[in-house]
Design an enzyme around this catalytic site. Structure first.
Site, PDB file in Angstrom:
ATOM      1  N   THR A   1      33.799 -19.805  -1.367  1.00  0.00           N
ATOM      2  CA  THR A   1      34.445 -21.585  -0.604  1.00  0.00           C
ATOM      3  C   THR A   1      32.738 -22.045  -1.050  1.00  0.00           C
ATOM      4  O   THR A   1      32.655 -22.848  -1.883  1.00  0.00           O
ATOM      5  CB  THR A   1      34.813 -21.468   0.532  1.00  0.00           C
ATOM      6  OG1 THR A   1      36.107 -20.733   0.713  1.00  0.00           O
ATOM      7  CG2 THR A   1      35.232 -23.249   0.707  1.00  0.00           C
TER       8      THR A   1
ATOM      9  N   ASP B   1      39.311 -33.612   4.090  1.00  0.00           N
ATOM     10  CA  ASP B   1      38.417 -33.577   4.006  1.00  0.00           C
ATOM     11  C   ASP B   1      37.565 -33.734   2.235  1.00  0.00           C
ATOM     12  O   ASP B   1      38.123 -33.781   1.774  1.00  0.00           O
ATOM     13  CB  ASP B   1      37.799 -31.982   4.006  1.00  0.00           C
ATOM     14  CG  ASP B   1      35.971 -32.218   3.982  1.00  0.00           C
ATOM     15  OD1 ASP B   1      35.805 -32.466   3.490  1.00  0.00           O
ATOM     16  OD2 ASP B   1      35.491 -30.653   4.159  1.00  0.00           O
TER      17      ASP B   1
ATOM     18  N   GLY C   1      30.898 -25.874   7.995  1.00  0.00           N
ATOM     19  CA  GLY C   1      30.805 -24.931   8.657  1.00  0.00           C
ATOM     20  C   GLY C   1      30.710 -23.575   9.331  1.00  0.00           C
ATOM     21  O   GLY C   1      30.388 -22.689   9.491  1.00  0.00           O
TER      22      GLY C   1
ATOM     23  N   GLY D   1      33.847 -23.070  10.186  1.00  0.00           N
ATOM     24  CA  GLY D   1      35.552 -22.292   9.621  1.00  0.00           C
ATOM     25  C   GLY D   1      35.886 -22.769  10.295  1.00  0.00           C
ATOM     26  O   GLY D   1      37.999 -22.402  10.852  1.00  0.00           O
ATOM     27  N   LYS D   2      36.593 -24.594  10.315  1.00  0.00           N
ATOM     28  CA  LYS D   2      37.716 -25.594  10.489  1.00  0.00           C
ATOM     29  C   LYS D   2      38.666 -24.711   9.616  1.00  0.00           C
ATOM     30  O   LYS D   2      39.629 -24.925   9.924  1.00  0.00           O
ATOM     31  CB  LYS D   2      37.332 -26.615  10.062  1.00  0.00           C
ATOM     32  CG  LYS D   2      36.167 -27.622  11.483  1.00  0.00           C
ATOM     33  CD  LYS D   2      35.813 -28.881  10.971  1.00  0.00           C
ATOM     34  CE  LYS D   2      35.789 -29.273   9.899  1.00  0.00           C
ATOM     35  NZ  LYS D   2      33.908 -28.624   8.937  1.00  0.00           N
ATOM     36  N   THR D   3      38.283 -25.026   8.550  1.00  0.00           N
ATOM     37  CA  THR D   3      39.294 -24.838   7.372  1.00  0.00           C
ATOM     38  C   THR D   3      40.347 -23.475   7.692  1.00  0.00           C
ATOM     39  O   THR D   3      41.862 -23.294   7.250  1.00  0.00           O
ATOM     40  CB  THR D   3      38.583 -24.421   5.966  1.00  0.00           C
ATOM     41  OG1 THR D   3      38.383 -25.917   5.615  1.00  0.00           O
ATOM     42  CG2 THR D   3      39.898 -24.208   4.705  1.00  0.00           C
ATOM     43  N   SER D   4      39.618 -21.869   7.896  1.00  0.00           N
ATOM     44  CA  SER D   4      39.683 -21.273   7.841  1.00  0.00           C
ATOM     45  C   SER D   4      40.271 -20.875   9.224  1.00  0.00           C
ATOM     46  O   SER D   4      41.584 -20.777   9.524  1.00  0.00           O
ATOM     47  CB  SER D   4      38.661 -20.040   8.653  1.00  0.00           C
ATOM     48  OG  SER D   4      37.771 -20.034   7.147  1.00  0.00           O
TER      49      SER D   4
END
Length: 626
Positions: free
Chosen positions: A543, A43, A16, A18-21
């Protein structure tokens, strides 16, 4: 772009944050600069599809709206299926059918899924060097630019570095890994050493991944991968954190464990730092004060790292346009200062209403919080346990999360009630105790030499899977006489545990002479909604809601029906006047309505709390049912 760019980039951290962002924003920006980029998600609960607005599968896929960006999801279940086929196919015709069937069943556990996912992961990391004309040149001295997806030969078992590659699959300048939440990532990166050690001690043995002699053919490739990951000229690790104490503590813990694995080239990214636009809004001021306090108290190891801060945006980072804005200075002039945050409370109920509903017709049972990493499962589990105990019920609170944060949350809670007990299912501790129990049970009937061999066999990493399942089963049994609240690991890890539980259930049914009416496995308890109340925790953002809906679908296919949803950290349920926060709150309203209309009749909304003492504050919230 200020980030340090090496051929391999890892984005990791607590769920949560913000790794993906940030991984996607980096990939898009590098692609816009003309670099050929491959973005890989490791992931199990990947959401690249939503962020990039492109259908991402398990094969390298061009990202819509870009010229040089490609993406791929490593699907653990599919990887496990292909891995099983590679292990079993050569034995067909050599072994009887019942032995093949038995072997396939033995290769169906979570341990196999993990090693298969790692096996797939290694195909994207090689030690190839690139000469001026693009051919491999190990003596060039330049860092490897990375390679793309394996072709068919590689999928059939040959190392990616030995397989032929098409132009579309090779010669990436940068390979970016959007990893699973920390505990899962550390497990992934620990696997090469764990399996190499096991193979050396059991050269002719077998394990949950098949004959270890077959795995040994990949050992050199695994070692090359580890060498690349440890090379600071080849690999950079980005520790992503929110500006809050819990996330920073997790980043520090991850940093230390990654350094132990030899990944020392680390950078810190602080994501979502908020500066109020309306200094008269006390909630907004409190948010900034808490962030500043957390950053001032961050561990020294993080303070010494190269770092970059990214501001909180008035919207969720979805789509190329918003991803490109991540590395740009925010423009507050176009904010809708009149955005109305209609709380939507007519569609949701309060946390106190949740507790009343949980205890309306019973004084014991299982309560499990599930969801994507970083949505507040632990805070919800702690608060539910405290409130149940306050009502006089005996309660046991525990966690299955390898990166457990129950102690962190309880440290900010009020004095603990006497009728509340705390536990933790620690994988390493459970494995050690399980091994000692097995050895003790055999000590009277086996020689010392055989006991030594048995202990070596039990040191297999898959023993941990069995040990954790047994501890999980004991927790379920306790719920027959008290409330047991279980804080689960992020989605992918939880599904692996439930997969083990389901496999055990099938094995029991296959070997028992009893009818189903006279027995109850742990899996059957989870399927009983009168006994097990599964609560899906999400944030009022696109998301996390998509991920929770996906998890609900997976659970329903297994016959497990979630009982309710918790929309956590809702700004729409909080009084704010700051225009940036009001715009974020306004975007939540249709999402809260979507949860109620499409996903669950039982929806509970928890306001965003800009305080460090989250469980204590939640514990003190007044009932606000509408």
């Amino acid at each position: 772009m200020k980030l340090n760019i090496t051929p391999y980039l890892f984005f990791t951290g607590k769920g949560g944050v913000g790794k993906t962002s940030l991984a996607c924003a980096t990939a898009v920006t590098l692609s816009d600069e003309g670099k050929r980029v491959l973005l890989i998600s490791t992931d199990p609960a990947s959401n690249l599809k939503e962020v990039l607005e492109t259908g991402i599968a398990d094969t390298v896929t061009p990202v819509n709206g870009t010229d040089n960006l490609f993406a791929v999801n490593i699907d653990p279940e599919q990887a496990a299926g292909e891995y099983r086929n590679r292990a079993i196919e050569p034995l067909k015709g050599l072994l009887p059918d019942h032995e093949i069937a038995k072997m396939r069943e033995e290769l169906s556990g979570a341990c196999t899924t993990e090693i298969a996912a790692f096996d797939e992961f290694t195909r994207y990391v090689t030690d190839k060097r690139k000469s001026a004309n693009g051919s491999g040149n190990p003596d060039s001295g330049n860092p490897a630019p990375g390679n793309g997806s394996p072709d068919k030969n590689a999928r059939e078992g040959r190392p990616a570095s030995d397989a032929s590659e098409t132009e579309a699959e090779a010669d990436f300048d940068v390979v970016i890994f959007d990893t699973a939440p920390t505990g899962h990532t550390l497990r992934l990166l620990e696997l090469p050493a764990a399996w190499s050690d096991y193979i050396e001690k059991n050269p002719d043995g077998a394990s949950c991944i098949g004959p270890s002699s077959a795995l040994k053919t990949n050992k050199e490739r695994y070692e090359r991968v580890v060498k690349q990951l440890r090379d600071p000229e080849a690999t950079t690790v980005y520790l992503v954190s929110r500006p809050d104490a819990s996330a920073l503590k997790e980043a520090d813990r991850s940093s230390a464990e990654l350094r132990e694995l030899g990944l020392s080239n680390q950078n810190l990214l602080i994501n979502g730092y908020f500066e109020p636009l309306d200094r008269e809004d006390p909630f907004a001021r409190n948010m900034q004060e808490m962030a500043d306090l957390a950053l001032a108290g961050m561990p020294d190891s993080l303070r010494k790292m190269p770092a970059q801060t990214f501001p909180l945006r008035p919207y969720n980072i979805l789509g190329l346009e918003r991803l490109r804005s991540v590395f740009q200075t925010p423009d507050s002039s176009n904010l809708n200062a009149n955005a109305v945050a209609d709380t939507g409370r007519d569609a949701t109920a309060s946390l106190d209403k949740l507790i009343a509903d949980l205890t309306a017709d019973r004084d014991h049972g299982l309560v499990m919080t599930m969801g994507k990493g970083g949505v507040g499962k632990t805070a919800m589990a702690v608060t539910i346990a405290l409130k149940l105990a306050q009502k006089g019920h005996p309660v046991h609170l525990t966690t299955t999360d390898p990166a457990a944060h129950i102690d962190d949350q309880l440290g900010s809670a009020a004095e603990l009630p006497e009728n509340l007990t705390i536990g933790r299912i620690d994988p390493k501790k459970e494995k050690k105790e399980y091994i000692e129990k097995v050895i003790a049970s055999k000590s009277g009937s086996m020689s010392q030499e055989n006991l030594r061999l048995l202990r070596e066999d039990l040191e297999s990493p898959c023993t941990e899977e069995v040990a954790v399942f047994q501890a999980f089963s004991k927790s379920i049994q306790q719920a027959r006489r008290k409330f047991v609240v279980i804080d689960t690991a992020p989605t992918g890890h939880t599904l692996l545990l439930l997969d083990t539980t389901g496999s055990y259930h099938k094995e029991v049914l296959r070997n028992t002479q009893l009818s189903k009416d006279r027995m109850k496995t742990p899996f059957m308890y989870l399927q009983d909604q009168n006994f097990a109340r599964i609560l899906l925790v999400t944030l009022p953002e696109t998301t996390p809601i998509t991920e929770a809906a996906k998890l609900q679908s997976d659970l329903r296919r297994a016959g497990i029906q979630p009982w309710g949803w918790i929309a956590n950290q809702s700004l729409a349920a909080t009084g704010v006047s700051d225009p940036l926060l009001r715009q974020r709150a306004a975007e939540e309203v249709p999402l809260l309505e979507e949860i109620k209309e499409r996903h669950s009749e039982n929806v509970y909304s928890v306001p965003f709390i800009a305080e460090s003492k989250i469980p204590k504050k939640l514990f003190e919230l007044k009932s606000e049912t509408t």
